[in-house]
Design an enzyme around this catalytic site. Structure first.
Site, PDB file in Angstrom:
ATOM      1  N   ASN A  76       0.869  -1.178   0.000  1.00 42.11           N
ATOM      2  CA  ASN A  76       0.000   0.000   0.000  1.00 42.11           C
ATOM      3  C   ASN A  76       0.903   1.223   0.000  1.00 42.11           C
ATOM      4  O   ASN A  76       1.339   1.694   1.050  1.00 42.11           O
ATOM      5  CB  ASN A  76      -0.899  -0.033   1.241  1.00 42.11           C
ATOM      6  CG  ASN A  76      -1.815   1.175   1.335  1.00 42.11           C
ATOM      7  OD1 ASN A  76      -1.749   2.098   0.519  1.00 42.11           O
ATOM      8  ND2 ASN A  76      -2.663   1.176   2.345  1.00 42.11           N
ATOM      9  N   ASP A 103       3.011  16.798   9.220  1.00 39.82           N
ATOM     10  CA  ASP A 103       2.714  15.748  10.189  1.00 39.82           C
ATOM     11  C   ASP A 103       1.970  16.348  11.374  1.00 39.82           C
ATOM     12  O   ASP A 103       2.415  17.334  11.966  1.00 39.82           O
ATOM     13  CB  ASP A 103       4.031  15.096  10.652  1.00 39.82           C
ATOM     14  CG  ASP A 103       3.776  13.808  11.406  1.00 39.82           C
ATOM     15  OD1 ASP A 103       3.137  13.850  12.476  1.00 39.82           O
ATOM     16  OD2 ASP A 103       4.226  12.750  10.925  1.00 39.82           O
ATOM     17  N   GLU A 162      -6.971  -2.074   5.116  1.00 36.22           N
ATOM     18  CA  GLU A 162      -7.021  -2.163   3.659  1.00 36.22           C
ATOM     19  C   GLU A 162      -6.254  -3.384   3.181  1.00 36.22           C
ATOM     20  O   GLU A 162      -6.591  -3.983   2.169  1.00 36.22           O
ATOM     21  CB  GLU A 162      -6.414  -0.903   3.050  1.00 36.22           C
ATOM     22  CG  GLU A 162      -7.256   0.344   3.258  1.00 36.22           C
ATOM     23  CD  GLU A 162      -6.479   1.616   2.995  1.00 36.22           C
ATOM     24  OE1 GLU A 162      -5.616   1.956   3.834  1.00 36.22           O
ATOM     25  OE2 GLU A 162      -6.715   2.276   1.979  1.00 36.22           O
ATOM     26  N   HIS A 220      -9.771   6.208  -1.662  1.00 32.45           N
ATOM     27  CA  HIS A 220      -9.764   5.549  -0.338  1.00 32.45           C
ATOM     28  C   HIS A 220     -10.912   4.541  -0.205  1.00 32.45           C
ATOM     29  O   HIS A 220     -11.325   4.208   0.907  1.00 32.45           O
ATOM     30  CB  HIS A 220      -9.887   6.565   0.817  1.00 32.45           C
ATOM     31  CG  HIS A 220      -8.676   7.431   1.023  1.00 32.45           C
ATOM     32  ND1 HIS A 220      -8.778   8.716   1.505  1.00 32.45           N
ATOM     33  CD2 HIS A 220      -7.369   7.198   0.820  1.00 32.45           C
ATOM     34  CE1 HIS A 220      -7.568   9.243   1.602  1.00 32.45           C
ATOM     35  NE2 HIS A 220      -6.688   8.338   1.179  1.00 32.45           N
ATOM     36  N   ARG A 279      -2.126  18.703   0.359  1.00 29.73           N
ATOM     37  CA  ARG A 279      -3.144  19.035  -0.651  1.00 29.73           C
ATOM     38  C   ARG A 279      -4.188  19.989  -0.078  1.00 29.73           C
ATOM     39  O   ARG A 279      -4.614  19.825   1.065  1.00 29.73           O
ATOM     40  CB  ARG A 279      -3.838  17.754  -1.133  1.00 29.73           C
ATOM     41  CG  ARG A 279      -3.043  16.996  -2.177  1.00 29.73           C
ATOM     42  CD  ARG A 279      -3.659  15.652  -2.474  1.00 29.73           C
ATOM     43  NE  ARG A 279      -3.051  14.610  -1.665  1.00 29.73           N
ATOM     44  CZ  ARG A 279      -3.518  13.372  -1.540  1.00 29.73           C
ATOM     45  NH1 ARG A 279      -4.613  13.016  -2.157  1.00 29.73           N
ATOM     46  NH2 ARG A 279      -2.878  12.498  -0.796  1.00 29.73           N
ATOM     47  N   GLY A 321      -4.064   7.206   9.699  1.00 29.21           N
ATOM     48  CA  GLY A 321      -2.993   7.644  10.608  1.00 29.21           C
ATOM     49  C   GLY A 321      -3.425   8.665  11.646  1.00 29.21           C
ATOM     50  O   GLY A 321      -3.157   8.502  12.839  1.00 29.21           O
ATOM     51  N   ILE A 322      -4.106   9.711  11.216  1.00 25.54           N
ATOM     52  CA  ILE A 322      -4.557  10.742  12.155  1.00 25.54           C
ATOM     53  C   ILE A 322      -5.833  10.279  12.872  1.00 25.54           C
ATOM     54  O   ILE A 322      -5.941  10.407  14.102  1.00 25.54           O
ATOM     55  CB  ILE A 322      -4.792  12.071  11.402  1.00 25.54           C
ATOM     56  CG1 ILE A 322      -3.464  12.577  10.814  1.00 25.54           C
ATOM     57  CG2 ILE A 322      -5.408  13.121  12.317  1.00 25.54           C
ATOM     58  CD1 ILE A 322      -3.611  13.685   9.786  1.00 25.54           C
ATOM     59  N   ASN A 351      -2.360  11.232   5.761  1.00 24.90           N
ATOM     60  CA  ASN A 351      -1.711  12.300   5.008  1.00 24.90           C
ATOM     61  C   ASN A 351      -2.626  12.737   3.862  1.00 24.90           C
ATOM     62  O   ASN A 351      -2.793  13.913   3.595  1.00 24.90           O
ATOM     63  CB  ASN A 351      -0.363  11.814   4.491  1.00 24.90           C
ATOM     64  CG  ASN A 351       0.492  12.969   4.051  1.00 24.90           C
ATOM     65  OD1 ASN A 351       0.613  13.963   4.766  1.00 24.90           O
ATOM     66  ND2 ASN A 351       1.038  12.877   2.862  1.00 24.90           N
ATOM     67  N   GLU A 406      -6.844   7.379  13.685  1.00 17.30           N
ATOM     68  CA  GLU A 406      -6.617   6.323  14.676  1.00 17.30           C
ATOM     69  C   GLU A 406      -5.743   6.789  15.845  1.00 17.30           C
ATOM     70  O   GLU A 406      -5.904   6.310  16.961  1.00 17.30           O
ATOM     71  CB  GLU A 406      -5.939   5.119  14.005  1.00 17.30           C
ATOM     72  CG  GLU A 406      -6.842   4.414  13.018  1.00 17.30           C
ATOM     73  CD  GLU A 406      -6.096   3.461  12.098  1.00 17.30           C
ATOM     74  OE1 GLU A 406      -5.027   2.952  12.495  1.00 17.30           O
ATOM     75  OE2 GLU A 406      -6.568   3.229  10.968  1.00 17.30           O
ATOM     76  N   ASN A 407      -4.826   7.707  15.559  1.00 13.74           N
ATOM     77  CA  ASN A 407      -3.799   8.037  16.559  1.00 13.74           C
ATOM     78  C   ASN A 407      -3.972   9.371  17.266  1.00 13.74           C
ATOM     79  O   ASN A 407      -3.377   9.591  18.307  1.00 13.74           O
ATOM     80  CB  ASN A 407      -2.421   8.045  15.887  1.00 13.74           C
ATOM     81  CG  ASN A 407      -2.008   6.670  15.419  1.00 13.74           C
ATOM     82  OD1 ASN A 407      -2.003   5.726  16.204  1.00 13.74           O
ATOM     83  ND2 ASN A 407      -1.694   6.547  14.148  1.00 13.74           N
ATOM     84  N   ARG A 465      -2.368  -1.813  -3.753  1.00 11.85           N
ATOM     85  CA  ARG A 465      -3.405  -0.785  -3.722  1.00 11.85           C
ATOM     86  C   ARG A 465      -3.125   0.250  -4.814  1.00 11.85           C
ATOM     87  O   ARG A 465      -2.002   0.738  -4.935  1.00 11.85           O
ATOM     88  CB  ARG A 465      -3.392  -0.098  -2.367  1.00 11.85           C
ATOM     89  CG  ARG A 465      -4.342   1.073  -2.300  1.00 11.85           C
ATOM     90  CD  ARG A 465      -4.060   1.952  -1.097  1.00 11.85           C
ATOM     91  NE  ARG A 465      -4.982   3.072  -1.091  1.00 11.85           N
ATOM     92  CZ  ARG A 465      -4.644   4.291  -0.665  1.00 11.85           C
ATOM     93  NH1 ARG A 465      -3.427   4.546  -0.225  1.00 11.85           N
ATOM     94  NH2 ARG A 465      -5.530   5.256  -0.683  1.00 11.85           N
TER      95      ARG A 465
HETATM   96  P1  AMP Z   1      -1.432   7.756   6.781  1.00 12.23           P
HETATM   97  O1  AMP Z   1      -1.392   8.574   5.509  1.00 12.23           O
HETATM   98  O2  AMP Z   1      -2.761   7.137   7.029  1.00 12.23           O
HETATM   99  O3  AMP Z   1      -0.291   6.812   6.902  1.00 12.23           O
HETATM  100  O4  AMP Z   1      -1.260   8.827   7.946  1.00 12.23           O
HETATM  101  C1  AMP Z   1      -0.053   9.527   8.087  1.00 12.23           C
HETATM  102  C2  AMP Z   1      -0.289  10.684   9.055  1.00 12.23           C
HETATM  103  O5  AMP Z   1      -0.813  10.216  10.304  1.00 12.23           O
HETATM  104  C3  AMP Z   1       0.991  11.393   9.445  1.00 12.23           C
HETATM  105  O6  AMP Z   1       1.323  12.374   8.496  1.00 12.23           O
HETATM  106  C4  AMP Z   1       0.638  12.000  10.788  1.00 12.23           C
HETATM  107  O7  AMP Z   1       0.117  13.307  10.589  1.00 12.23           O
HETATM  108  C5  AMP Z   1      -0.459  11.113  11.335  1.00 12.23           C
HETATM  109  N1  AMP Z   1      -0.024  10.353  12.508  1.00 12.23           N
HETATM  110  C6  AMP Z   1       0.579   9.157  12.534  1.00 12.23           C
HETATM  111  N2  AMP Z   1       0.826   8.785  13.814  1.00 12.23           N
HETATM  112  C7  AMP Z   1       0.368   9.776  14.603  1.00 12.23           C
HETATM  113  C8  AMP Z   1       0.329  10.016  16.007  1.00 12.23           C
HETATM  114  N3  AMP Z   1       0.833   9.138  16.883  1.00 12.23           N
HETATM  115  N4  AMP Z   1      -0.242  11.168  16.433  1.00 12.23           N
HETATM  116  C9  AMP Z   1      -0.746  12.071  15.579  1.00 12.23           C
HETATM  117  N5  AMP Z   1      -0.739  11.907  14.234  1.00 12.23           N
HETATM  118  C10 AMP Z   1      -0.183  10.787  13.763  1.00 12.23           C
END
Ligand code: AMP
Length: 397
Positions: free
Chosen positions: A9, A281, A383, A179, A240, A329-330, A210, A332-333, A90
């Site tokens: 992916n 980030d 995914e 997505h 973006r 990423g955002i 992201n 979930e975290n 993907r």
């Molecule tokens: P993804 O594109 O789904 O892999 O998400 C990547 C983005 O998730 C990163 O650019 C971060 O902004 C965010 N991210 C990942 N881990 C964390 C975390 N522990 N806390 C806050 N944001 C996170």
């Protein structure tokens, strides 16, 4: 005998990978390359011998993929091609060429490349991953799974842009969404978790990584989604812009002498959170806000404002909403974003419990109070499992 699929992916600033056993749903090895293109990249490989973490500059996706394959060779599990049923890739944009999964050959590679103008940050990155993996496993079937497929149920009023339809048809300009594999997986997982049939639920899925998108899912079918012709439309993302008045581009071209390529670069690579505050980030965004940086604070408010607008729009389209699910990423975290994006929606039945919400969520978690009209959840997207399943189905016919 297990059914193994290596899933790749490859995203705009990250490569997730998994060796999936489709029979048991188990990830035998999993990993994430992130911060590609930033000063310090990071790779985490979780295999049978524990975790390996590398921090080093990772210039591009090809370099990231080479690093991934090296981790398998050095730290296991060994990737014996004879044991792999497929490699599943993907792919964000299948346009109107691909209705479902496709066995990758030279023609499919050329078609994915042809569609790159519709997904400039993604399709070229996918091809880097595909080529590197094909070189490593030439005798294994490689399958492309398209993120546009789930959004094929969008009704015409949702996918049609209000422009001259002759032009739209000639250039295939319509909303395709993206997505889709994640939105499909998350909306189905929500139903399973709540013990309901997917046909009973109206769900808004917020895929915040992201790249970021929102989807309104009625009874398991995508009926509206925030990404459009390309993954540029919709929410504020890492680099973006999301939605913008197209006349801003005319203005920049006429008054600033911007070329098409410069406008593309501006909106796809230098906008979003990067353009607003210099950070892509969310962890860096929160650090800057905590340090009192007002510019970054405003950027975060713009990010929330856009999400909230889509939630309101989808509530109107769906009529009523049972579930809001955060993922990626955002989603979930980042508990700060989850709380901030839905703040002020209590009168609409949308409430986030700060205690339930606190922290990163590694598994499906309800973050609304028990008596709230709308169930708000965090659902780690998978995914990879969805891609692995579809790859096996295609290979086995
Ligand atoms: P993804 O594109 O789904 O892999 O998400 C990547 C983005 O998730 C990163 O650019 C971060 O902004 C965010 N991210 C990942 N881990 C964390 C975390 N522990 N806390 C806050 N944001 C996170």
């Amino acid at each position: 005998m297990s059914t193994l699929v290596l899933v790749i992916n490859s995203g705009s600033s990250s490569i997730k990978y998994q060796l999936v056993d489709v029979d048991t749903h188990e990830a035998l090895a999993t990993g994430l390359v992130e911060r590609i293109g930033l000063a310090v990249g990071r790779l985490k490989h979780e295999g049978p011998n524990g975790d390996v973490v590398l921090e080093q500059p990772i210039a591009n996706h090809e370099a990231g993929m080479e690093l991934v394959l090296a981790q398998f060779a050095e730290h296991g599990p060994a990737l014996d091609p004879a044991t792999l049923t497929a490699v599943g890739h993907r792919v964000v944009q299948g346009g109107d060429v691909f209705d479902g999964p496709a066995l990758i050959d030279d023609t499919v590679i050329a078609q994915i490349a042809d569609l790159a103008p519709l997904a400039p940050l993604h399709n070229p990155a996918h091809l880097d991953g595909i080529r590197a993996a094909q070189a490593a496993f030439p005798q294994v079937p490689h399958v492309a799974i398209f993120d546009t497929a789930f959004h094929r149920t969008l009704p015409p009023e949702a996918y049609t842009y209000a422009i001259d339809q002759k032009v739209a048809h000639e250039f295939r300009i319509r909303r395709y969404g993206a997505h889709g594999t994640s939105h499909k997986f998350v909306s189905r997982t929500v139903a399973e978790h709540l013990g309901k049939d997917v046909s009973e639920l109206n769900t808004i899925v917020l895929h915040l990584g992201n790249g970021a998108s929102a989807t309104a899912v009625r009874g398991g079918q995508s009926v509206e989604t925030s990404m459009g012709l390309t993954p540029l439309e919709g929410l504020v993302m890492g680099t973006r812009s999301g939605d913008i008045d197209p006349a801003a581009l005319f203005h920049l071209a006429r008054q600033g002498g911007y070329s098409i390529d410069q406008l593309d670069d501006l909106l796809n690579r230098r906008s979003g959170m990067l353009g607003l505050c210099g950070h892509t980030d969310m962890r860096d965004v929160h650090d800057a806000v905590a340090a009192g940086d007002e510019v970054t604070e405003t950027a975060l408010k713009v990010y929330y404002h856009r999400i909230k607008g889509y939630v309101g729009q989808y509530m109107a389209h769906l009529g009523h909403v049972d579930v809001i699910a955060f993922t990626a990423g955002i989603g979930e975290n980042d508990d700060i974003v989850r709380l901030g994006a839905l703040a002020g929606l209590e009168k609409f039945g949308i409430v986030v419990d700060p205690e339930r919400n606190a922290g990163r969520k590694k598994q499906i978690t309800v973050i609304s109070p028990d008596d709230a009209p709308v169930t708000v959840l965090v659902v780690p997207t998978n995914e990879e499992l969805e891609i692995a399943r579809q790859s096996v189905e295609l290979v086995r016919g």
